[in-house]
Motif scaffolding. Structure first.
Motif, PDB file in Angstrom:
ATOM      1  N   PHE A  97      44.566  66.208  -8.531  1.00 24.15           N
ATOM      2  CA  PHE A  97      44.553  64.841  -9.089  1.00 24.15           C
ATOM      3  C   PHE A  97      43.887  64.927 -10.508  1.00 24.15           C
ATOM      4  N   ILE A 122      46.046  64.607 -14.301  1.00 25.16           N
ATOM      5  CA  ILE A 122      45.579  64.166 -15.166  1.00 25.16           C
ATOM      6  C   ILE A 122      45.630  65.103 -17.155  1.00 25.16           C
ATOM      7  N   LEU A 140      49.030  65.506 -17.968  1.00 20.18           N
ATOM      8  CA  LEU A 140      49.955  65.286 -18.733  1.00 20.18           C
ATOM      9  C   LEU A 140      49.429  65.160 -20.573  1.00 20.18           C
ATOM     10  N   ARG A 162      46.450  60.943 -29.578  1.00 20.03           N
ATOM     11  CA  ARG A 162      45.960  59.061 -29.253  1.00 20.03           C
ATOM     12  C   ARG A 162      46.307  59.164 -27.073  1.00 20.03           C
ATOM     13  N   LEU A 163      48.147  59.542 -26.529  1.00 22.79           N
ATOM     14  CA  LEU A 163      48.369  58.995 -25.554  1.00 22.79           C
ATOM     15  C   LEU A 163      46.982  59.826 -24.891  1.00 22.79           C
ATOM     16  N   LYS A 187      43.836  58.082 -24.597  1.00 25.52           N
ATOM     17  CA  LYS A 187      43.638  57.075 -23.455  1.00 25.52           C
ATOM     18  C   LYS A 187      43.583  57.113 -21.994  1.00 25.52           C
ATOM     19  N   LEU A 188      44.617  58.018 -21.359  1.00 29.20           N
ATOM     20  CA  LEU A 188      44.781  58.465 -20.440  1.00 29.20           C
ATOM     21  C   LEU A 188      43.611  59.551 -20.115  1.00 29.20           C
ATOM     22  N   ILE A 205      41.242  56.046 -19.158  1.00 27.91           N
ATOM     23  CA  ILE A 205      40.861  55.388 -18.179  1.00 27.91           C
ATOM     24  C   ILE A 205      40.500  56.557 -16.567  1.00 27.91           C
ATOM     25  N   TRP A 208      36.179  47.921 -15.041  1.00 32.95           N
ATOM     26  CA  TRP A 208      37.357  47.051 -15.899  1.00 32.95           C
ATOM     27  C   TRP A 208      37.856  45.644 -15.144  1.00 32.95           C
ATOM     28  N   GLN A 209      37.826  45.359 -13.588  1.00 33.13           N
ATOM     29  CA  GLN A 209      37.844  44.465 -13.402  1.00 33.13           C
ATOM     30  C   GLN A 209      36.860  42.513 -13.815  1.00 33.13           C
ATOM     31  N   VAL A 245      42.652  45.165 -22.360  1.00 33.02           N
ATOM     32  CA  VAL A 245      42.289  45.935 -22.080  1.00 33.02           C
ATOM     33  C   VAL A 245      43.109  47.354 -22.787  1.00 33.02           C
ATOM     34  N   GLU A 246      44.163  47.051 -23.669  1.00 35.42           N
ATOM     35  CA  GLU A 246      44.845  47.681 -23.978  1.00 35.42           C
ATOM     36  C   GLU A 246      44.549  48.224 -25.560  1.00 35.42           C
ATOM     37  N   LEU A 266      41.314  50.312 -25.230  1.00 34.78           N
ATOM     38  CA  LEU A 266      42.282  52.419 -25.157  1.00 34.78           C
ATOM     39  C   LEU A 266      42.368  52.326 -26.683  1.00 34.78           C
ATOM     40  N   GLU A 267      42.830  51.496 -27.234  1.00 42.69           N
ATOM     41  CA  GLU A 267      43.370  51.755 -28.574  1.00 42.69           C
ATOM     42  C   GLU A 267      42.209  51.513 -29.335  1.00 42.69           C
ATOM     43  N   PRO A 311      43.160  45.149 -14.723  1.00 47.64           N
ATOM     44  CA  PRO A 311      43.053  46.019 -16.159  1.00 47.64           C
ATOM     45  C   PRO A 311      43.325  47.771 -15.702  1.00 47.64           C
ATOM     46  N   SER A 364      51.193  50.311 -20.033  1.00 43.08           N
ATOM     47  CA  SER A 364      50.950  50.305 -21.266  1.00 43.08           C
ATOM     48  C   SER A 364      50.960  52.073 -21.766  1.00 43.08           C
ATOM     49  N   LEU A 365      50.473  52.507 -21.371  1.00 47.11           N
ATOM     50  CA  LEU A 365      50.642  53.947 -21.460  1.00 47.11           C
ATOM     51  C   LEU A 365      52.101  54.737 -21.307  1.00 47.11           C
ATOM     52  N   LEU A 384      57.010  61.662 -19.189  1.00 53.00           N
ATOM     53  CA  LEU A 384      55.515  60.893 -19.085  1.00 53.00           C
ATOM     54  C   LEU A 384      55.439  60.211 -18.388  1.00 53.00           C
ATOM     55  N   ILE A 408      51.222  59.703 -10.349  1.00 55.06           N
ATOM     56  CA  ILE A 408      49.533  59.966 -10.260  1.00 55.06           C
ATOM     57  C   ILE A 408      48.794  58.619  -9.903  1.00 55.06           C
ATOM     58  N   ALA A 433      44.399  60.814  -4.779  1.00 55.87           N
ATOM     59  CA  ALA A 433      44.253  61.762  -4.851  1.00 55.87           C
ATOM     60  C   ALA A 433      43.377  63.064  -3.729  1.00 55.87           C
ATOM     61  N   TRP A 493      46.868  64.398  -2.382  1.00 60.05           N
ATOM     62  CA  TRP A 493      47.894  66.401  -2.865  1.00 60.05           C
ATOM     63  C   TRP A 493      46.747  66.601  -2.774  1.00 60.05           C
TER      64      TRP A 493
END
Lengths: 361, 361
Positions: free
Chosen positions: A177, A181, A184, A211-212, A215-216, A219, A227-228, A250-251, A254-255, B176, B183-184, B212, B219, B224, B227
């Protein structure tokens, strides 16, 4: 790099673990506290993927460090008692030699011409610093996250070199896992239109990919439960209503984190360190973890994991603790119920403080 | 779309839930089994984000469908007893009107000029099909994943329209964590160098972004743990040793899935459906879930969740089951220990079969 950073320059070839060599090497490092006359109060701290050597503030550099609440006078890693050393990892971009450094043969940054990096190289480059400081056996070696990999790579190469071992939110190797990640994240960077196979410039930076990737990363560093509670489904309705722009809290979170990161870390350094993490396996020479510890470490180990960590899940720290115990070491194992996931060691100090104090007492 | 696909063309404006309208509408659908004279044996099946109307094979179209093991003669959703209807979601690209369809006003694909899509629109467009078929009350409405959102959006708009409700690996709204993932995925697509604000062409397709997005999807669709068992740290050492190319089995697995997906799904369709999932909230009119069910559904509900699902975690299905129960419905709730995560309903039929047979008996 700040006013407290020291540099060690080695003008000799450094042979890399997986082949290739560096013609010369610079390692950036900082220390806190005072080495005692017996030279037996030194603690070596390895870092996660992105931090530099500045683990904590000091009179010379008052800027807060990446483990500010853990390292300092009277703090859990008490610099009134210990001489603490932290180096920027080889391959990183915060003062030590890495893909963003100038390749002396070409006068240009190494980028993808840097030789393949292994976690073992990071450990060995850091050894040059402790050798330079004249330190033999360490009081403790501590590594959170990727730093735990480095601590294990250190042990394998320098058996018996520490009396205590602190493995924090780490493992003996990555799960599929975690590999997926990071794979990617790397793909996002190398496919960025500005990456140009590593020949990006200040004006054309692979920002989108970084940036991607960040953010990943975020997460997987935190937890869904956090986050909830923190964001729920809250929206920022003062944003213009766009189909695919940010809207949920949440977006935006991340930004914000991604923007901070983009200018601070070299994309190629990120790629090399990321891949080194995937490839690291403490047991890659078919040695069991138990035998590795039996051969390389006898002492008091502290192993901490967090229930909500998805990047280095708790079963991995259980495995480490089990192997340490069966190899004959004394082990303190803590499974913390923090909601902050993998990043808990950087933010949830209330839970991390006491185990460190007890272990180093 | 295959030889068993039917099309319903509506040559009237369709007003969208969040504003805007479509001047006309086409919905692709398939059916299995026979509608009985009382017209009370119809089961409506909503799909996840990417499948089309082809849920199962039939004599006319022997190609396996997306729920092949669940739908058919003698199967858990038994087409010897039931008349099963499945439509391609409005906004998708498998026969129904969506961003990839031609905008009659311009003669070119809608792409980003498509009006904002809501899950409620998908439900309402599907209602046109059941109306067309002359079906009043349904025997059951079933929705897995995004299809569960659509089933709830259906109930809200058509209270009392079904005797049974099947909510599979779904929720009343996205967490979230799920929002951040989607969002990603969208960000990867819209930042692709070929996206051109939706004006991509066959020759210049936003492949990188779609790849991507799909990998990130995979994923979160699996677990996890699966995998770990399936891939572990196995590597494909017959690949040339490249620094950042594929090497681990899990990377190759993701690549294979991504390649299959890229040519099969329109990027704008993906964006619209993905955002519609984030924005959906069964309780958006400040109605509690319990009151919503009390107002819109009385009957026997089946709620299934999977312990390893990170996209629609089990606590969400518990919430659905709890609200259904307290609203006065009969509820069968199953928390399955499948290791296959969110995708379990598409692959772990052994576990899903019996609950469906018992519920529909």
């Amino acid at each position: 790099m700040g006013p407290a950073t020291h540099y060690l320059d080695i003008e000799e070839p450094f042979l890399m673990y997986r082949g290739g060599e560096l013609p010369a090497l610079r390692i950036a490092w900082e220390t806190w506290g005072t080495l005692n006359p017996a030279r037996d109060n030194a603690i070596l701290l390895f870092t996660g993927l992105s931090p530099g050597a500045h683990a904590a503030s000091s009179p010379v550099d008052p800027a807060p460090g990446w483990w500010e609440d853990m390292v300092g006078p009277g703090k859990p890693i008490d610099t009134d008692r210990f001489f603490v050393i932290c180096a920027n990892s080889l391959g990183s971009c915060k003062g030590s030699t890495g893909p963003a450094s100038i390749n002396p043969a070409t006068g240009k940054p190494w980028r993808l011409h840097f030789p393949e990096l292994a976690i073992e190289d990071i450990a060995r480059a850091t050894r040059l610093v402790t050798d330079h400081l004249g330190i033999g056996k360490l009081y403790a070696v501590i590594g959170p996250s990727m730093g735990g990999f480095t601590a294990l790579a250190w042990l394998k190469q320098y058996p018996g070199s520490t009396a205590r071992l602190g493995l924090i939110s780490t493992a003996c190797s990555a799960t599929p896992f975690a590999i997926s990640i990071r794979s990617l994240q790397r793909e996002a960077i190398v496919t960025d239109r500005n990456f140009h196979n590593g020949d990006y410039s200040e004006d054309e930076w692979p920002e989108v990919g970084m940036r991607l990737a960040r953010k990943l990363g975020m997460i997987t560093y935190r937890s869904a439960g956090e986050w909830q509670r923190r964001f729920g489904r809250k929206r920022q309705d003062y944003f213009p209503s766009t189909l695919f722009g940010m809207r949920f809290d949440v977006e935006s979170y991340l930004e914000t984190h991604a923007r901070k990161f983009v200018g601070q870390f070299d994309p190629c350094s990120y790629l090399y360190l990321s891949r080194a993490m995937d490839l690291f396996d403490a047991c890659d020479s078919d040695e069991t973890l138990k035998n590795l510890f039996r051969r390389c470490f006898t002492g008091h180990a502290l192993v901490i994991g967090v229930e909500t960590d998805i990047l280095f899940p708790l079963h991995q720290q259980r495995d480490l603790a089990g192997a340490l115990e069966s190899s004959g070491s004394e082990v303190t194992f803590e499974a913390l119920p923090s909601v902050q996931g993998h990043d808990a060691f950087l933010v949830d100090f209330e839970r991390f403080e006491q185990p460190f104090r007890d272990w180093l007492a």
